[in-house]
Design a protein around this motif. Structure first.
Motif, PDB file in Angstrom:
ATOM      1  N   ARG A 170       0.823  -1.215   0.000  1.00  0.00           N
ATOM      2  CA  ARG A 170       0.000   0.000   0.000  1.00  0.00           C
ATOM      3  C   ARG A 170       0.867   1.280   0.000  1.00  0.00           C
ATOM      4  O   ARG A 170       0.607   2.216   0.761  1.00  0.00           O
ATOM      5  N   GLY A 171       1.905   1.273  -0.833  1.00  0.00           N
ATOM      6  CA  GLY A 171       2.792   2.420  -0.912  1.00  0.00           C
ATOM      7  C   GLY A 171       4.152   1.965  -1.401  1.00  0.00           C
ATOM      8  O   GLY A 171       4.318   0.809  -1.802  1.00  0.00           O
ATOM      9  N   PRO A 172       5.162   2.858  -1.379  1.00  0.00           N
ATOM     10  CA  PRO A 172       6.468   2.484  -1.940  1.00  0.00           C
ATOM     11  C   PRO A 172       7.286   1.545  -1.063  1.00  0.00           C
ATOM     12  O   PRO A 172       8.279   0.977  -1.529  1.00  0.00           O
ATOM     13  N   GLY A 173       6.923   1.377   0.189  1.00  0.00           N
ATOM     14  CA  GLY A 173       7.768   0.570   1.080  1.00  0.00           C
ATOM     15  C   GLY A 173       7.014  -0.522   1.802  1.00  0.00           C
ATOM     16  O   GLY A 173       5.826  -0.775   1.555  1.00  0.00           O
ATOM     17  N   ALA A 174       7.709  -1.173   2.714  1.00  0.00           N
ATOM     18  CA  ALA A 174       7.191  -2.344   3.426  1.00  0.00           C
ATOM     19  C   ALA A 174       6.047  -1.981   4.370  1.00  0.00           C
ATOM     20  O   ALA A 174       5.874  -0.814   4.747  1.00  0.00           O
ATOM     21  N   ASP A 175       5.300  -2.985   4.767  1.00  0.00           N
ATOM     22  CA  ASP A 175       4.204  -2.849   5.732  1.00  0.00           C
ATOM     23  C   ASP A 175       4.734  -2.441   7.103  1.00  0.00           C
ATOM     24  O   ASP A 175       5.694  -3.022   7.625  1.00  0.00           O
ATOM     25  N   ARG A 185       8.560   6.925  -7.342  1.00  0.00           N
ATOM     26  CA  ARG A 185       8.101   7.559  -8.590  1.00  0.00           C
ATOM     27  C   ARG A 185       6.751   7.013  -9.058  1.00  0.00           C
ATOM     28  O   ARG A 185       6.047   7.661  -9.828  1.00  0.00           O
ATOM     29  N   ARG A 186       6.390   5.796  -8.612  1.00  0.00           N
ATOM     30  CA  ARG A 186       5.079   5.253  -8.994  1.00  0.00           C
ATOM     31  C   ARG A 186       3.926   5.957  -8.265  1.00  0.00           C
ATOM     32  O   ARG A 186       2.772   5.832  -8.648  1.00  0.00           O
ATOM     33  N   PHE A 187       4.273   6.625  -7.128  1.00  0.00           N
ATOM     34  CA  PHE A 187       3.215   7.196  -6.289  1.00  0.00           C
ATOM     35  C   PHE A 187       3.173   8.716  -6.311  1.00  0.00           C
ATOM     36  O   PHE A 187       2.152   9.309  -6.010  1.00  0.00           O
ATOM     37  N   THR A 188       4.295   9.344  -6.622  1.00  0.00           N
ATOM     38  CA  THR A 188       4.343  10.804  -6.581  1.00  0.00           C
ATOM     39  C   THR A 188       5.454  11.265  -7.513  1.00  0.00           C
ATOM     40  O   THR A 188       6.303  10.471  -7.916  1.00  0.00           O
ATOM     41  N   SER A 189       5.425  12.542  -7.855  1.00  0.00           N
ATOM     42  CA  SER A 189       6.501  13.063  -8.702  1.00  0.00           C
ATOM     43  C   SER A 189       7.773  13.203  -7.866  1.00  0.00           C
ATOM     44  O   SER A 189       7.720  13.503  -6.669  1.00  0.00           O
ATOM     45  N   VAL A 190       8.905  12.913  -8.494  1.00  0.00           N
ATOM     46  CA  VAL A 190      10.197  13.019  -7.815  1.00  0.00           C
ATOM     47  C   VAL A 190      11.087  13.930  -8.661  1.00  0.00           C
ATOM     48  O   VAL A 190      11.194  13.725  -9.877  1.00  0.00           O
ATOM     49  N   ALA A 191      11.672  14.940  -8.037  1.00  0.00           N
ATOM     50  CA  ALA A 191      12.523  15.886  -8.762  1.00  0.00           C
ATOM     51  C   ALA A 191      13.870  16.009  -8.063  1.00  0.00           C
ATOM     52  O   ALA A 191      14.023  15.592  -6.906  1.00  0.00           O
ATOM     53  N   GLU A 192      14.856  16.555  -8.764  1.00  0.00           N
ATOM     54  CA  GLU A 192      16.141  16.799  -8.123  1.00  0.00           C
ATOM     55  C   GLU A 192      16.191  18.262  -7.706  1.00  0.00           C
ATOM     56  O   GLU A 192      15.805  19.145  -8.476  1.00  0.00           O
ATOM     57  N   ARG A 193      16.602  18.512  -6.468  1.00  0.00           N
ATOM     58  CA  ARG A 193      16.707  19.885  -5.985  1.00  0.00           C
ATOM     59  C   ARG A 193      17.922  19.982  -5.058  1.00  0.00           C
ATOM     60  O   ARG A 193      18.037  19.198  -4.110  1.00  0.00           O
ATOM     61  N   ASP A 194      18.817  20.890  -5.327  1.00  0.00           N
ATOM     62  CA  ASP A 194      20.030  21.088  -4.514  1.00  0.00           C
ATOM     63  C   ASP A 194      20.776  19.763  -4.309  1.00  0.00           C
ATOM     64  O   ASP A 194      21.224  19.453  -3.190  1.00  0.00           O
ATOM     65  N   LEU A 198      17.136  14.163  -4.169  1.00  0.00           N
ATOM     66  CA  LEU A 198      15.822  13.889  -4.739  1.00  0.00           C
ATOM     67  C   LEU A 198      14.759  14.320  -3.735  1.00  0.00           C
ATOM     68  O   LEU A 198      14.889  14.061  -2.534  1.00  0.00           O
ATOM     69  N   VAL A 199      13.711  14.962  -4.231  1.00  0.00           N
ATOM     70  CA  VAL A 199      12.598  15.354  -3.356  1.00  0.00           C
ATOM     71  C   VAL A 199      11.275  14.927  -3.979  1.00  0.00           C
ATOM     72  O   VAL A 199      11.153  14.851  -5.200  1.00  0.00           O
ATOM     73  N   ASP A 200      10.287  14.664  -3.109  1.00  0.00           N
ATOM     74  CA  ASP A 200       8.956  14.307  -3.603  1.00  0.00           C
ATOM     75  C   ASP A 200       8.115  15.570  -3.780  1.00  0.00           C
ATOM     76  O   ASP A 200       8.618  16.693  -3.611  1.00  0.00           O
ATOM     77  N   ALA A 201       6.843  15.390  -4.114  1.00  0.00           N
ATOM     78  CA  ALA A 201       5.973  16.532  -4.406  1.00  0.00           C
ATOM     79  C   ALA A 201       5.820  17.469  -3.206  1.00  0.00           C
ATOM     80  O   ALA A 201       5.582  18.670  -3.366  1.00  0.00           O
ATOM     81  N   GLU A 202       5.993  16.928  -1.985  1.00  0.00           N
ATOM     82  CA  GLU A 202       5.885  17.752  -0.769  1.00  0.00           C
ATOM     83  C   GLU A 202       7.207  18.437  -0.409  1.00  0.00           C
ATOM     84  O   GLU A 202       7.288  19.142   0.590  1.00  0.00           O
ATOM     85  N   LEU A 256       5.309   9.798  14.429  1.00  0.00           N
ATOM     86  CA  LEU A 256       4.588   8.833  13.588  1.00  0.00           C
ATOM     87  C   LEU A 256       3.586   9.503  12.642  1.00  0.00           C
ATOM     88  O   LEU A 256       2.667   8.853  12.128  1.00  0.00           O
ATOM     89  N   THR A 257       3.766  10.803  12.384  1.00  0.00           N
ATOM     90  CA  THR A 257       2.931  11.509  11.409  1.00  0.00           C
ATOM     91  C   THR A 257       3.041  10.800  10.053  1.00  0.00           C
ATOM     92  O   THR A 257       4.149  10.460   9.637  1.00  0.00           O
ATOM     93  N   PRO A 258       1.893  10.565   9.373  1.00  0.00           N
ATOM     94  CA  PRO A 258       1.945   9.823   8.105  1.00  0.00           C
ATOM     95  C   PRO A 258       2.950  10.432   7.134  1.00  0.00           C
ATOM     96  O   PRO A 258       3.020  11.653   6.978  1.00  0.00           O
ATOM     97  N   PHE A 259       3.720   9.563   6.513  1.00  0.00           N
ATOM     98  CA  PHE A 259       4.816   9.988   5.638  1.00  0.00           C
ATOM     99  C   PHE A 259       4.668   9.275   4.300  1.00  0.00           C
ATOM    100  O   PHE A 259       4.776   8.051   4.233  1.00  0.00           O
ATOM    101  N   ARG A 260       4.385  10.019   3.259  1.00  0.00           N
ATOM    102  CA  ARG A 260       4.360   9.466   1.903  1.00  0.00           C
ATOM    103  C   ARG A 260       3.441   8.235   1.797  1.00  0.00           C
ATOM    104  O   ARG A 260       3.819   7.203   1.219  1.00  0.00           O
ATOM    105  N   GLY A 261       2.279   8.346   2.405  1.00  0.00           N
ATOM    106  CA  GLY A 261       1.326   7.234   2.387  1.00  0.00           C
ATOM    107  C   GLY A 261       0.417   7.346   3.595  1.00  0.00           C
ATOM    108  O   GLY A 261       0.464   8.345   4.322  1.00  0.00           O
TER     109      GLY A 261
END
Lengths: 185, 185
Positions: free
Chosen positions: A74-79, A111-120, A123-127, B70-75
């Motif tokens: 349910r996201g990019p990483g483990a349960d 990248r499957r869940f949100t946009s990822v860009a390079e900054r400074d 890599l950063v996500d949309a937030e 534990l604030t929700p992070f990327r999901g």
């Protein structure tokens, strides 16, 4: 020797059947698999979640090792529940093993869940939050915990067609555990 | 008394500044905050992630308690690295505290990311995997670990405007830790 079988397998529609298959694989290698759903819980009871927690913790305390299914859930990483249990077993100095049926690197999964860009230079996500970029398949805490408290994460060369039911990587972990725990195979 | 300050705060653009604010709040309550980014790591080195892991683990072993963000992070749920660390500290029998700046229940959080339906008396996501529905804000393992190994999860009544920079719930955890660890306040 007892192995705690952690994973989001418990959330599958056929969670009990997967547990039976995992326990049978353990038995073939001379090990006793402890599967969370083997705890008898009345899900309608008001304290059901606490009873589940206590049952899982007792199983972990009773086990010599953990095999954690870290396939993205349910996201990019483990349960999260599985990750908590891996940490708990590492803290208890138990043998830690894990597998993941998705060999994709973490940054690519994000990248499957949100946009990822390079900054400074990072890599950063949309937030604007940093995306870990160490060419690892998941958060570095789990990856290095396995390496340093047991055995490096077991990954298939290619993502199996059915990530939730393919137990080839799981069986490799069981073999490794049997070797390390000196069980009869 | 030393508190390990776990959280996805390290992924914020102003991660160092947040760490300084958290350490200062700890100091006001007579406690020493240990912040992961205080470890000196050359991020360009090929073994940077392993060095970070070892630094964090040494800090955790050195600490008397953990305060996990534990604030929700990327999901829908908490950051995996933070969850691992909470598990590790519970396994080490350290005092466990945590807060979450989003008081929404887990099932409602999942609804923000995927469709959730009822099937055979349980909630399932778009993949058919069960959505935990115990009226808890996150996976039961973390929620009950806090309750049974420290103090119940601290939640704001309402989600603060800036979930990543509002430290009111964090400060409540610090006060609780200071009381429990018998520190001078």
């Amino acid at each position: 020797m007892k192995i705690y079988l952690a994973g989001p397998d418990v959330f599958l529609p056929d969670a009990l059947e997967i547990g039976r298959r995992k326990v049978a694989i353990c038995a073939r290698h001379g090990l006793t698999g402890l599967y969370p759903l083997d705890n008898d819980v009345d899900l309608a009871a008001s304290d059901a979640s606490r009873v589940i927690f206590r049952g899982n913790e007792m199983m972990m305390d009773d086990a010599d090792a953990i095999i954690a299914n870290l396939t993205p859930f349910r996201g990019p990483g483990a349960d999260a529940g599985t990750v908590y249990e891996l940490g708990y077993m590492a803290g208890r100095s138990k043998l830690c093993l894990g597998y993941c049926n998705d060999p994709t690197l973490y940054a690519d999964r994000v990248r499957r869940f949100t946009s990822v860009a390079e900054r400074d230079g990072r890599l950063v996500d949309a937030e604007g939050l940093t995306v870990e970029d160490f060419s690892l398949p998941d958060n570095l805490m789990m990856i290095h915990a396995l390496e340093l408290h047991g055995h490096p994460l077991v990954l298939p060369r290619e993502r199996p067609k059915d990530v939730w039911h393919d137990l080839a990587a799981f069986e490799i972990c069981v073999k490794l555990a049997a070797e390390r725990l000196g069980a009869e195979s």
